[in-house]
Motif scaffolding. Structure first.
Motif, short mmCIF file in Angstrom:
data_model
loop_
_atom_site.label_atom_id
_atom_site.label_comp_id
_atom_site.label_asym_id
_atom_site.label_seq_id
_atom_site.Cartn_x
_atom_site.Cartn_y
_atom_site.Cartn_z
N LEU A 33 0.87 -1.18 0.00
CA LEU A 33 0.00 0.00 0.00
C LEU A 33 0.90 1.23 0.00
CD1 LEU A 33 -2.96 0.90 0.19
CD2 LEU A 33 -2.72 0.89 2.68
N MET A 34 0.80 2.01 -1.08
CA MET A 34 1.69 3.15 -1.23
C MET A 34 0.88 4.43 -1.43
SD MET A 34 4.63 1.41 -3.64
CE MET A 34 5.74 2.81 -3.43
N PRO A 35 0.51 5.10 -0.34
CA PRO A 35 -0.26 6.34 -0.46
C PRO A 35 0.52 7.40 -1.21
CG PRO A 35 0.56 6.06 1.79
CD PRO A 35 0.83 4.78 1.07
N MET A 143 -9.91 7.66 -1.43
CA MET A 143 -9.01 8.62 -0.78
C MET A 143 -8.41 8.01 0.49
SD MET A 143 -9.05 11.02 -2.92
CE MET A 143 -8.02 12.19 -2.02
N GLY A 144 -9.21 7.24 1.21
CA GLY A 144 -8.70 6.60 2.42
C GLY A 144 -7.57 5.63 2.11
N ILE A 145 -7.73 4.86 1.03
CA ILE A 145 -6.72 3.87 0.67
C ILE A 145 -5.50 4.51 0.03
CG2 ILE A 145 -6.23 1.88 -0.82
CD1 ILE A 145 -9.20 1.09 -0.50
N PRO A 151 -4.90 1.01 6.05
CA PRO A 151 -4.75 -0.39 5.64
C PRO A 151 -6.02 -1.22 5.77
CG PRO A 151 -3.89 -0.11 7.85
CD PRO A 151 -4.28 1.27 7.37
N ASP A 152 -7.08 -0.65 6.35
CA ASP A 152 -8.23 -1.50 6.69
C ASP A 152 -9.55 -0.94 6.15
OD1 ASP A 152 -9.37 -3.76 7.86
OD2 ASP A 152 -9.89 -2.67 9.69
N ARG A 186 -8.00 -4.99 5.27
CA ARG A 186 -8.97 -5.08 4.19
C ARG A 186 -8.55 -4.28 2.96
NH1 ARG A 186 -14.27 -4.28 7.91
NH2 ARG A 186 -12.69 -3.22 9.19
N SER A 187 -7.80 -3.21 3.14
CA SER A 187 -7.31 -2.48 1.97
C SER A 187 -6.38 -3.35 1.14
CB SER A 187 -6.56 -1.20 2.39
OG SER A 187 -7.41 -0.31 3.07
#
Length: 202
Positions: A33-35, A143-145, A151-152, A186-187
């Motif tokens: 996960l790379m914001p 946007m959250g992810i 991450p969730d 969950r993300s």
């Protein structure tokens, strides 16, 4: 926990639900996960709205025309004043043009402070964002992810993620219930479902 350890954890949980799901995750290289916070939050939010229900390629093309039409103006100032017709000429619908104006006005009224939004949990942040006209739960989830790196989040409104999980598990079981088994990652489950949809292994 690092990406490889998270993948191992997801596979372990998936084995209790579906062999196909477990195999799909196990045979995918570990995903991270790379914001991306290179652009201001409000601009990214506008871009997410512009890309709703479009392919990545189409969304990028339309956004490029939108940016070009703004010329040297700051995008948020531009969206606050530009005519809907101008944005429609770029390929945006009336609804998306209206949403961008609403986001711009909320930003200029100091209602979208990304530092404060970052401190909120996803539920509270979503409530803040979906109060803006045209911003729905899917946009808040994206946007959250991809901006805040939560991450969730299970984006159940995302057709690709939902249908891929259904295909690998059961169409009779709600994907929200299935995804709940994978908390607090969950993300990451969503990342693997998108990857599986693009590059099917099972």
């Amino acid at each position: 926990m690092g990406p490889e350890a998270i993948r191992t954890q997801l596979v372990k949980i998936a084995q209790e639900l579906s062999g196909e799901l477990a195999d799909a995750i196990a045979h995918t290289p570990s995903l991270q996960l790379m914001p991306n916070q290179e652009s201001p939050f409000s601009e990214r939010l506008c871009r997410a709205v512009a890309g709703q229900q479009l392919s990545v390629k189409a969304a990028a093309s339309i956004w490029g025309r939108v940016v070009d039409s703004a010329a040297s103006q700051p995008l948020i100032n531009y969206f606050a004043t530009v005519s809907p017709e101008m944005l429609r000429n770029c390929g945006l619908s009336n609804a998306k043009a209206k949403a961008m104006r609403a986001i711009a006005l909320a930003t200029l009224a100091n209602q979208l402070d990304e530092v404060l939004l970052c401190e909120l949990d996803h539920c509270d942040r979503s409530n803040c964002l979906t109060e803006i006209w045209g911003v729905g739960q899917w946009t808040a989830d994206m946007m959250g992810i991809f901006y805040f790196g939560d991450p969730d989040i299970w984006p159940d409104g995302d057709t690709t993620a939902r249908k891929t999980l259904e295909r690998l598990t059961s169409r009779r079981r709600k994907t929200v219930r299935t995804a709940a088994r994978f908390a607090p990652y969950r993300s990451y489950l969503a990342l693997y479902m998108w990857h599986q949809a693009d590059t099917p292994i099972v």
